[in-house]
Design an enzyme around this catalytic site. Structure first.
Site, PDB file in Angstrom:
ATOM      1  N   ASP A  56       0.857  -1.137   0.132  1.00 51.95           N
ATOM      2  CA  ASP A  56      -0.012   0.076  -0.040  1.00 51.95           C
ATOM      3  C   ASP A  56       0.835   1.444   0.022  1.00 51.95           C
ATOM      4  O   ASP A  56       0.354   2.283   0.011  1.00 51.95           O
ATOM      5  CB  ASP A  56      -1.017  -0.013   1.205  1.00 51.95           C
ATOM      6  CG  ASP A  56      -0.378  -0.152   2.489  1.00 51.95           C
ATOM      7  OD1 ASP A  56       0.924  -0.053   2.656  1.00 51.95           O
ATOM      8  OD2 ASP A  56      -1.114   0.165   3.352  1.00 51.95           O
ATOM      9  N   GLU A 193       9.583  -3.797  10.126  1.00 45.58           N
ATOM     10  CA  GLU A 193      10.089  -2.473   9.385  1.00 45.58           C
ATOM     11  C   GLU A 193      10.621  -1.541  10.406  1.00 45.58           C
ATOM     12  O   GLU A 193       9.765  -1.069  11.670  1.00 45.58           O
ATOM     13  CB  GLU A 193       8.877  -1.998   8.978  1.00 45.58           C
ATOM     14  CG  GLU A 193       9.087  -0.668   8.153  1.00 45.58           C
ATOM     15  CD  GLU A 193       8.009   0.076   7.247  1.00 45.58           C
ATOM     16  OE1 GLU A 193       6.952  -0.708   6.710  1.00 45.58           O
ATOM     17  OE2 GLU A 193       8.127   0.988   6.687  1.00 45.58           O
TER      18      GLU A 193
HETATM   19  O1  KIV Z   1       3.455  -0.960   1.742  1.00 44.20           O
HETATM   20  C1  KIV Z   1       4.792  -1.377   1.437  1.00 44.20           C
HETATM   21  O2  KIV Z   1       5.232  -1.146   0.334  1.00 44.20           O
HETATM   22  C2  KIV Z   1       5.373  -2.045   2.728  1.00 44.20           C
HETATM   23  C3  KIV Z   1       6.655  -2.327   2.596  1.00 44.20           C
HETATM   24  C4  KIV Z   1       7.254  -0.997   3.079  1.00 44.20           C
HETATM   25  C5  KIV Z   1       7.306  -3.331   3.312  1.00 44.20           C
HETATM   26  O3  KIV Z   1       4.763  -2.504   3.594  1.00 44.20           O
END
Ligand code: KIV
Length: 276
Positions: A56, A193
Site C-alpha cells: 500500500d 519495519e
Molecule cells: O507497503 C509497502 O510497500 C510495505 C513495505 C514498505 C514493506 O509495507
C-alpha cells in the site's frame, strides 16, 4: 492434475512458501521488492527477485499521498491484478490497506478479493496483539498470511510519525511476544519495519517462519525495499535503510539484479542502513 504449475517453466519453478521455508533453513537470503504494475513485474521476474509485494506504499509512490491511509481495497486489487499479469517465478503478496481488516469477516472477504481478483498468493496485514485472532481466522481458512510488525505506516497518525519502533526494552519485548503469538496463530511470514538491528536478529532467530526486514538489520532471513527507492525515482528525504541501486547500473533491470545479488551475498544492508 498439477501439470500446469510444473509446465510453467520447469527451469524456473514458481517460488512458494515451501521454497521460502527452505531458504530460511539453508540460510539463503530472500530478496523481495515492492511492485505496482505489470511492466516492472516482468523486469523483477527477470532479475530473479524471490518475492514481490504489491504494497500500500503505492499510495505514496504512485498516488502522491503523504501516507498510505487513503489507499482503498479497489486500488489494491487493481494494482495487484496488473502485477500478477507480469509475474511468473516470484511469490506474490498483496497488502490489505487501512481499515480493510477491522473484523474477521471483513479481513476474510478482502483477502479473498486480493487473491481471486488480484491474483495474490498471500495477504499482508499490519499487525499487533489486536490482529492475532484475525490472523488465526485467515489461517484457519488456508489463507497465507504475512504479519507486518514494527513501524506500521497505516498507524502513523496514532503513533506520531514514521519513527523507529521497539527501542525501549519494554517495546522490544512486546514486539517479540507479538511476533511469537502471530506465528502461533498461523502467520507464514513476519515482516519487520524500522526496528533496531539487534531486535531484528532476535525475532528472526526466535521464529520458525521466514522473517523479512526493511530497516531491521542484516540478520533477518530476507530484505525488502520499495522498488522506486532502489531505482532512485522517489523524491524527498530517504529513510536511512534505502540504497540507490541505479548508481552505476545503467538500466532498471541491472539495478534490480544488483539489489538481488547484494541481498544474497549479504553486502546489503550495510551497517550504515541499520538502527542501533
Ligand atoms: O507497503 C509497502 O510497500 C510495505 C513495505 C514498505 C514493506 O509495507
Amino acid at each position: 492434475m498439477y501439470t500446469q504449475l510444473e509446465l510453467r517453466d520447469s527451469a524456473r519453478p514458481p517460488v512458494s512458501l515451501s521454497t521460502l521455508d527452505r531458504m530460511k533453513a539453508q540460510r539463503e537470503k530472500i530478496a523481495c521488492l515492492t511492485c505496482y504494475d505489470a511492466s516492472f513485474a516482468v523486469l523483477l521476474d527477470a532479475a530473479d527477485v524471490d518475492v514481490i509485494l504489491v504494497g500500500d506504499s503505492l499510495g505514496m509512490v504512485i498516488q502522491g499521498h503523504d501516507t498510505t491511509v487513503p489507499v482503498t481495497m479497489d486500488d489494491m486489487v487493481y494494482h495487484c491484478r496488473a502485477v500478477s499479469r507480469g509475474v511468473h517465478r516470484p511469490f506474490l503478496i498483496g497488502d490489505l490497506p487501512f481499515m480493510s481488516y477491522p473484523s474477521k469477516d471483513l479481513a476474510l472477504a478482502n483477502s479473498v478479493r486480493l487473491m481471486q481478483e488480484g491474483g495474490a498468493e498471500m495477504v499482508k496485514l499490519e499487525s499487533g496483539a489486536g490482529q492475532i485472532e484475525i490472523v488465526e481466522f485467515l489461517a484457519s481458512h488456508d489463507i497465507a498470511v504475512c504479519a507486518h510488525l514494527g513501524l506500521k505506516p497505516q498507524s502513523v497518525h496514532k503513533t506520531g510519525g514514521f519513527r523507529v519502533q521497539g527501542r525501549s526494552a519494554d517495546a522490544a519485548r512486546r514486539m517479540l511476544d507479538n511476533a511469537r503469538a502471530l506465528e502461533s496463530a498461523g502467520a507464514d511470514i513476519v515482516l519487520l519495519e524500522c526496528i533496531p538491528n539487534e531486535l531484528g536478529a532476535e525475532i528472526s532467530a526466535a521464529l520458525q517462519v521466514p522473517v523479512i526486514g526493511i530497516g531491521a538489520g542484516a540478520a533477518t532471513d530476507g530484505q525488502i525495499l520499495v522498488l522506486y527507492d532502489i531505482l532512485d525515482i522517489t523524491s524527498g528525504r530517504k529513510p536511512r535503510f534505502v540504497k540507490n541501486f541505479m548508481e552505476g547500473a545503467g538500466n532498471n533491470l541491472e539495478a534490480m539484479r544488483r539489489y538481488v545479488r547484494a541481498v544474497k551475498d549479504g553486502s546489503y544492508p550495510g551497517p550504515e542502513h541499520g538502527f542501533a
